[in-house]
Design a protein around this motif. Structure first.
Motif, PDB file in Angstrom:
ATOM      1  N   ARG A  23       3.316   5.836  -2.968  1.00 34.42           N
ATOM      2  CA  ARG A  23       4.482   6.571  -3.479  1.00 34.42           C
ATOM      3  C   ARG A  23       4.411   6.719  -4.993  1.00 34.42           C
ATOM      4  O   ARG A  23       4.749   7.772  -5.540  1.00 34.42           O
ATOM      5  CB  ARG A  23       5.769   5.844  -3.084  1.00 34.42           C
ATOM      6  CG  ARG A  23       6.072   5.868  -1.587  1.00 34.42           C
ATOM      7  CD  ARG A  23       7.471   5.353  -1.315  1.00 34.42           C
ATOM      8  NE  ARG A  23       7.720   5.220   0.108  1.00 34.42           N
ATOM      9  CZ  ARG A  23       7.666   4.071   0.770  1.00 34.42           C
ATOM     10  NH1 ARG A  23       7.375   2.952   0.116  1.00 34.42           N
ATOM     11  NH2 ARG A  23       7.901   4.028   2.061  1.00 34.42           N
ATOM     12  N   ARG A  24       4.001   5.647  -5.667  1.00 36.33           N
ATOM     13  CA  ARG A  24       3.893   5.731  -7.133  1.00 36.33           C
ATOM     14  C   ARG A  24       2.842   6.757  -7.538  1.00 36.33           C
ATOM     15  O   ARG A  24       3.028   7.507  -8.504  1.00 36.33           O
ATOM     16  CB  ARG A  24       3.553   4.358  -7.710  1.00 36.33           C
ATOM     17  CG  ARG A  24       4.708   3.370  -7.681  1.00 36.33           C
ATOM     18  CD  ARG A  24       4.424   2.187  -8.584  1.00 36.33           C
ATOM     19  NE  ARG A  24       3.269   1.439  -8.132  1.00 36.33           N
ATOM     20  CZ  ARG A  24       3.327   0.408  -7.292  1.00 36.33           C
ATOM     21  NH1 ARG A  24       4.496   0.016  -6.812  1.00 36.33           N
ATOM     22  NH2 ARG A  24       2.237  -0.240  -6.939  1.00 36.33           N
TER      23      ARG A  24
ATOM     24  N   ALA B 256       4.336  10.201  -6.992  1.00 38.54           N
ATOM     25  CA  ALA B 256       5.356  10.481  -8.002  1.00 38.54           C
ATOM     26  C   ALA B 256       4.722  10.814  -9.347  1.00 38.54           C
ATOM     27  O   ALA B 256       5.162  11.734 -10.049  1.00 38.54           O
ATOM     28  CB  ALA B 256       6.293   9.279  -8.137  1.00 38.54           C
ATOM     29  N   THR B 257       3.669  10.092  -9.703  1.00 35.99           N
ATOM     30  CA  THR B 257       2.978  10.365 -10.969  1.00 35.99           C
ATOM     31  C   THR B 257       2.343  11.747 -10.953  1.00 35.99           C
ATOM     32  O   THR B 257       2.437  12.504 -11.925  1.00 35.99           O
ATOM     33  CB  THR B 257       1.901   9.297 -11.218  1.00 35.99           C
ATOM     34  OG1 THR B 257       2.525   8.006 -11.286  1.00 35.99           O
ATOM     35  CG2 THR B 257       1.163   9.565 -12.517  1.00 35.99           C
ATOM     36  N   ARG B 258       1.703  12.088  -9.833  1.00 42.75           N
ATOM     37  CA  ARG B 258       1.064  13.404  -9.733  1.00 42.75           C
ATOM     38  C   ARG B 258       2.101  14.518  -9.814  1.00 42.75           C
ATOM     39  O   ARG B 258       1.894  15.529 -10.499  1.00 42.75           O
ATOM     40  CB  ARG B 258       0.286  13.502  -8.423  1.00 42.75           C
ATOM     41  CG  ARG B 258      -0.343  14.869  -8.177  1.00 42.75           C
ATOM     42  CD  ARG B 258      -1.222  14.862  -6.937  1.00 42.75           C
ATOM     43  NE  ARG B 258      -0.532  14.359  -5.775  1.00 42.75           N
ATOM     44  CZ  ARG B 258       0.332  15.077  -5.051  1.00 42.75           C
ATOM     45  NH1 ARG B 258       0.613  16.329  -5.405  1.00 42.75           N
ATOM     46  NH2 ARG B 258       0.908  14.560  -3.989  1.00 42.75           N
ATOM     47  N   ARG B 259       3.230  14.349  -9.134  1.00 49.49           N
ATOM     48  CA  ARG B 259       4.277  15.372  -9.184  1.00 49.49           C
ATOM     49  C   ARG B 259       4.826  15.534 -10.594  1.00 49.49           C
ATOM     50  O   ARG B 259       5.084  16.655 -11.045  1.00 49.49           O
ATOM     51  CB  ARG B 259       5.405  14.987  -8.229  1.00 49.49           C
ATOM     52  CG  ARG B 259       5.084  15.220  -6.751  1.00 49.49           C
ATOM     53  CD  ARG B 259       6.210  14.739  -5.875  1.00 49.49           C
ATOM     54  NE  ARG B 259       5.990  15.062  -4.480  1.00 49.49           N
ATOM     55  CZ  ARG B 259       6.720  14.577  -3.484  1.00 49.49           C
ATOM     56  NH1 ARG B 259       7.725  13.738  -3.749  1.00 49.49           N
ATOM     57  NH2 ARG B 259       6.459  14.915  -2.232  1.00 49.49           N
TER      58      ARG B 259
ATOM     59  N   ALA C 259       0.829  -1.208   0.000  1.00 52.70           N
ATOM     60  CA  ALA C 259       0.000   0.000   0.000  1.00 52.70           C
ATOM     61  C   ALA C 259       0.862   1.256   0.000  1.00 52.70           C
ATOM     62  O   ALA C 259       0.569   2.230  -0.708  1.00 52.70           O
ATOM     63  CB  ALA C 259      -0.928  -0.011   1.215  1.00 52.70           C
ATOM     64  N   LEU C 260       1.943   1.249   0.782  1.00 57.74           N
ATOM     65  CA  LEU C 260       2.842   2.404   0.815  1.00 57.74           C
ATOM     66  C   LEU C 260       3.510   2.621  -0.535  1.00 57.74           C
ATOM     67  O   LEU C 260       3.635   3.755  -1.012  1.00 57.74           O
ATOM     68  CB  LEU C 260       3.903   2.208   1.903  1.00 57.74           C
ATOM     69  CG  LEU C 260       3.423   2.321   3.350  1.00 57.74           C
ATOM     70  CD1 LEU C 260       4.531   1.914   4.311  1.00 57.74           C
ATOM     71  CD2 LEU C 260       2.960   3.740   3.657  1.00 57.74           C
ATOM     72  N   GLU C 261       3.938   1.531  -1.161  1.00 56.85           N
ATOM     73  CA  GLU C 261       4.593   1.648  -2.460  1.00 56.85           C
ATOM     74  C   GLU C 261       3.620   2.175  -3.514  1.00 56.85           C
ATOM     75  O   GLU C 261       3.985   3.004  -4.357  1.00 56.85           O
ATOM     76  CB  GLU C 261       5.146   0.287  -2.881  1.00 56.85           C
ATOM     77  CG  GLU C 261       5.938   0.314  -4.179  1.00 56.85           C
ATOM     78  CD  GLU C 261       7.129   1.250  -4.121  1.00 56.85           C
ATOM     79  OE1 GLU C 261       7.458   1.845  -5.166  1.00 56.85           O
ATOM     80  OE2 GLU C 261       7.720   1.402  -3.028  1.00 56.85           O
TER      81      GLU C 261
END
Length: 271
Positions: A137-138, A141-144, A132-134
């Protein structure tokens, strides 16, 4: 009829041994209207799944293990669980003897609390939390990456950093535009082949950039598009340097410098 007899239902999921499943392993499928649970093995819905799985040769514990469920996950519908809870609560409140039994059990549990906390967390729960944490994070990262692409337009991050830094942009300005933290920004500059100026190094471009940023911030603070005129008009109207400084969010020295820079007289009795 023969074709129907030879038909085999296609399963979307299966166990490692090839057993077909009617529900996704690792979770319980709940019927919204009734709260009943779907049996992974036959696809039927049950109020007490723990009792039903014995028909498939499982105990509740072995079923949870085979279907990758949490070890203590209830195998009964919410409605039945609530009914059992209400009955037990009624018995508890009516029986002093039962309350004493529960109190003694609670005391024993408190005595073993340290042992329970020291036990390693089940690997299944750890793996799910890590997954769930990974996934989170993905997603971040995609939103950023999408936000950064929208800011930079047709330029790549490396192209923007090389161009802006060569023009004298500060690290603060680059961080504000790119949305990168200081550590990630330095890494991006390294990847772009940009040699970061030593701390304390100043450039005319950097000074101009900071001055413009300070002017914009002060103008936005007081709601004007013409900060020099705003300062001069109010100082002429009787505002002291202290009052002007408080309004624009700068020091009195900055306000004095800004007035003098635009040839506005600084009134001594209002300094």
């Amino acid at each position: 009829m023969g074709a129907a007899a030879g038909f085999r239902h296609g399963h979307l999921w299966e166990l490692p041994d090839g057993t077909g499943l009617h529900a996704r392993p690792g979770e319980l499928t709940v019927e919204d209207a009734t709260g009943r649970l779907c049996c992974h093995l036959c696809g039927r819905w049950y109020t007490s799944l723990g009792s039903h799985v014995r028909a498939h040769g499982y105990t509740a514990e072995s079923y949870r293990a085979a279907m990758d469920l949490y070890a203590g996950e209830p195998l009964i519908a919410r409605t039945l669980s609530a009914s059992i809870r209400d009955r037990q609560a009624g018995r508890y409140h009516r029986s002093e003897e039962l309350r004493e039994v529960f109190a003694a059990g609670a005391a024993r549990l408190r005595g073993r609390a340290r042992d329970v906390r020291s036990r390693p967390e089940p690997a299944q729960r750890v793996n799910r939390r890590r997954a769930a944490l990974e996934a989170g994070r993905r997603t971040v990262a995609t939103r950023r990456a999408q936000e950064l692409a929208a800011r930079l337009g047709d330029m790549t991050l490396a192209e923007y950093l090389r161009s802006a830094y060569a023009d004298g942009a500060s690290m603060e300005t680059l961080a504000a535009v790119t949305g990168l933290g200081r550590v990630r920004l330095r890494a991006a500059l390294d990847d772009a082949g940009v040699a970061v100026r030593p701390v304390g190094t100043n450039t005319p471009e950097g000074r101009r950039s900071r001055a413009l940023s300070a002017d914009r911030a002060a103008a936005e603070r007081v709601g004007t598009d013409d900060l020099p005129t705003w300062l001069a008009d109010r100082h002429t109207a009787g505002w002291s340097l202290v009052r002007l400084a408080a309004a624009v969010g700068h020091s009195t020295h900055w306000v004095r410098w800004r007035l003098e820079r635009n040839s506005a007289p600084v009134l001594r009795h209002l300094g």
